[in-house]
Design an enzyme around this catalytic site. Structure first.
Site, PDB file in Angstrom:
ATOM      1  N   SER A  61      26.743  -0.434  -6.418  1.00 21.06           N
ATOM      2  CA  SER A  61      28.180  -0.448  -6.130  1.00 21.06           C
ATOM      3  C   SER A  61      28.933   0.110  -7.327  1.00 21.06           C
ATOM      4  CB  SER A  61      28.658  -1.876  -5.843  1.00 21.06           C
ATOM      5  OG  SER A  61      30.063  -1.947  -5.859  1.00 21.06           O
ATOM      6  N   GLN A  63      32.058   0.125  -7.626  1.00 25.49           N
ATOM      7  CA  GLN A  63      33.163  -0.781  -7.918  1.00 25.49           C
ATOM      8  C   GLN A  63      32.724  -1.897  -8.858  1.00 25.49           C
ATOM      9  OE1 GLN A  63      34.128  -1.748  -3.864  1.00 25.49           O
ATOM     10  NE2 GLN A  63      35.826  -0.293  -3.806  1.00 25.49           N
ATOM     11  N   ASP A 214      31.096   5.220   2.624  1.00 20.50           N
ATOM     12  CA  ASP A 214      32.423   5.192   3.246  1.00 20.50           C
ATOM     13  C   ASP A 214      32.582   6.228   4.349  1.00 20.50           C
ATOM     14  OD1 ASP A 214      33.341   3.086   1.715  1.00 20.50           O
ATOM     15  OD2 ASP A 214      34.196   4.377   0.171  1.00 20.50           O
ATOM     16  N   LYS A 241      32.337  -4.630   4.268  1.00 22.76           N
ATOM     17  CA  LYS A 241      33.493  -3.813   3.901  1.00 22.76           C
ATOM     18  C   LYS A 241      34.756  -4.525   4.401  1.00 22.76           C
ATOM     19  CE  LYS A 241      31.525  -0.308   1.822  1.00 22.76           C
ATOM     20  NZ  LYS A 241      31.883   0.079   0.429  1.00 22.76           N
ATOM     21  N   ARG A 245      31.686  -3.309   9.615  1.00 20.91           N
ATOM     22  CA  ARG A 245      31.860  -1.968  10.182  1.00 20.91           C
ATOM     23  C   ARG A 245      30.814  -1.625  11.231  1.00 20.91           C
ATOM     24  NH1 ARG A 245      33.981   1.350   4.896  1.00 20.91           N
ATOM     25  NH2 ARG A 245      36.154   0.756   5.173  1.00 20.91           N
ATOM     26  N   ARG A 287      39.201   2.998   7.631  1.00 21.63           N
ATOM     27  CA  ARG A 287      38.230   4.062   7.899  1.00 21.63           C
ATOM     28  C   ARG A 287      37.820   4.086   9.370  1.00 21.63           C
ATOM     29  NH1 ARG A 287      37.646   6.267   3.117  1.00 21.63           N
ATOM     30  NH2 ARG A 287      37.635   4.946   1.264  1.00 21.63           N
TER      31      ARG A 287
END
Length: 331
Positions: A61, A63, A214, A241, A245, A287
């Site tokens: 990740s 992030q 993503d 997420k 998703r 998204r």
């Protein structure tokens, strides 16, 4: 930092797991508290000095890596952050651009280790931010899917750790021209020229997943028009997420007639399938909303996307840009 802070966000952000960053920061001496056994926002932080850490992130990740590297910039000693797989390297390129000293080494088995020490004051520089390929992906897909289309997207970031979608599209038999390549603020940039063309099914998994995580919702839309069976695996991260998703991508694309099956770590799509207009829901996921909008371009009949305001989270101009392209193309 010597002050008290509370960090929070919208409903989707407050539902995302924060323990993956809270736990290593606590190991560095941070005084942090959150909801649900310190796993969800809002997060309360009592600022204080940090100590260095040697840490292996549980998932690749960018992030989490970036948060720990930023913390390491102010820790009292040398920190080592190791990833199981290479994640997006914008932060490392940013450090290089600012002349911040760090070491990046291969740690075996595909692992990557970054070592960084507190270097005191840091010097500022002007930065030009390249166009986001995750945002460009929707218009890349539109250009490929809508018959007779030609789209040029200028100054798109082409960081090698971000262009997994271009590699997948190449595997699907497409040809996308990359023009006017250059470097801005230590990031490779180029202009993309896309035109409509046939798609072939492909299999996506393994090391490429962090480089296109993503973009998987819009890749799913592309796969509905590809000849054959497309398989996406090793993407369980999609379930944590802004929404789950996988679950909602399957449910909403099925409403439009897609042949898609959810898996624990991905999905399977058989194509090509003629999509039909439907009332679909973003479930608060920006998204997913944008991917459904592109699906609506090729669906027969009207498509209505409920809760589409979430698009403003990452691309406030999306609707206006899409409308302008449609008007120019006279779809």
């Amino acid at each position: 930092q010597s002050f008290f802070s509370i960090l929070t966000g919208d409903d989707s952000l407050r539902s995302r797991p924060m323990d993956r960053i809270i736990e290593p920061l606590r190991l560095m001496g941070a005084d942090i508290y959150g909801r649900s056994n310190n796993s969800r926002a809002p997060i309360a932080i009592i600022g204080q000095s940090l100590k260095p850490i040697s840490y292996l992130t549980p998932v690749a990740s960018a992030q989490v890596k970036t948060a720990l590297l930023f913390a390491a910039m102010y820790a009292e000693g040398k920190s080592e952050i190791t990833e199981n797989r290479q994640s997006r390297d914008h932060t490392e390129r940013f450090f290089e651009y600012l002349s911040i000293d760090f070491q990046r080494t291969e740690a075996g088995g595909g692992k990557v280790k970054i070592s960084l020490s507190n270097q005191g004051n840091y010097k500022a520089r002007d930065i030009i931010v390249a166009g986001d390929i995750s945002s460009a992906a929707y218009f890349i897909a539109a250009g490929l899917l809508v018959k007779g289309s030609e789209i040029t997207i200028v100054d798109v970031g082409l960081n090698p750790t971000r262009i997994g979608i271009l590699e997948v599209l190449q595997n699907m038999g497409t040809e996308i021209e990359v023009l006017e390549q250059k470097v801005l603020a230590n990031e490779p940039v180029g202009t993309l020229f896309i035109k409509s063309q046939a798609l072939a099914a492909t299999e996506i998994g393994g090391a490429i997943i962090p480089r296109l995580i993503d973009e998987l919702p819009i890749i799913a839309v592309l796969a509905t028009q590809a000849e054959g069976r497309t398989i996406v695996k090793d993407a369980a991260e999609l379930r944590v997420k802004e929404t789950d998703r996988i679950t909602y991508l399957v449910s909403e694309l099925r409403k439009m007639g897609a042949k898609i099956e959810g898996q624990a770590d991905g999905f399977i799509i058989d194509g090509p399938t003629s999509l039909r207009g439907a009332v679909v829901d973003s479930h608060g996921d920006h998204r997913l909303a944008m991917s459904l909008a592109i699906a609506g371009l090729i669906a027969k009949g009207e498509t209505i996307i409920q809760n589409a305001e979430c698009i403003s989270i990452s691309y406030p101009q999306f609707e206006a840009t899409l409308k302008r392209i449609i008007e120019q193309a006279q779809i």
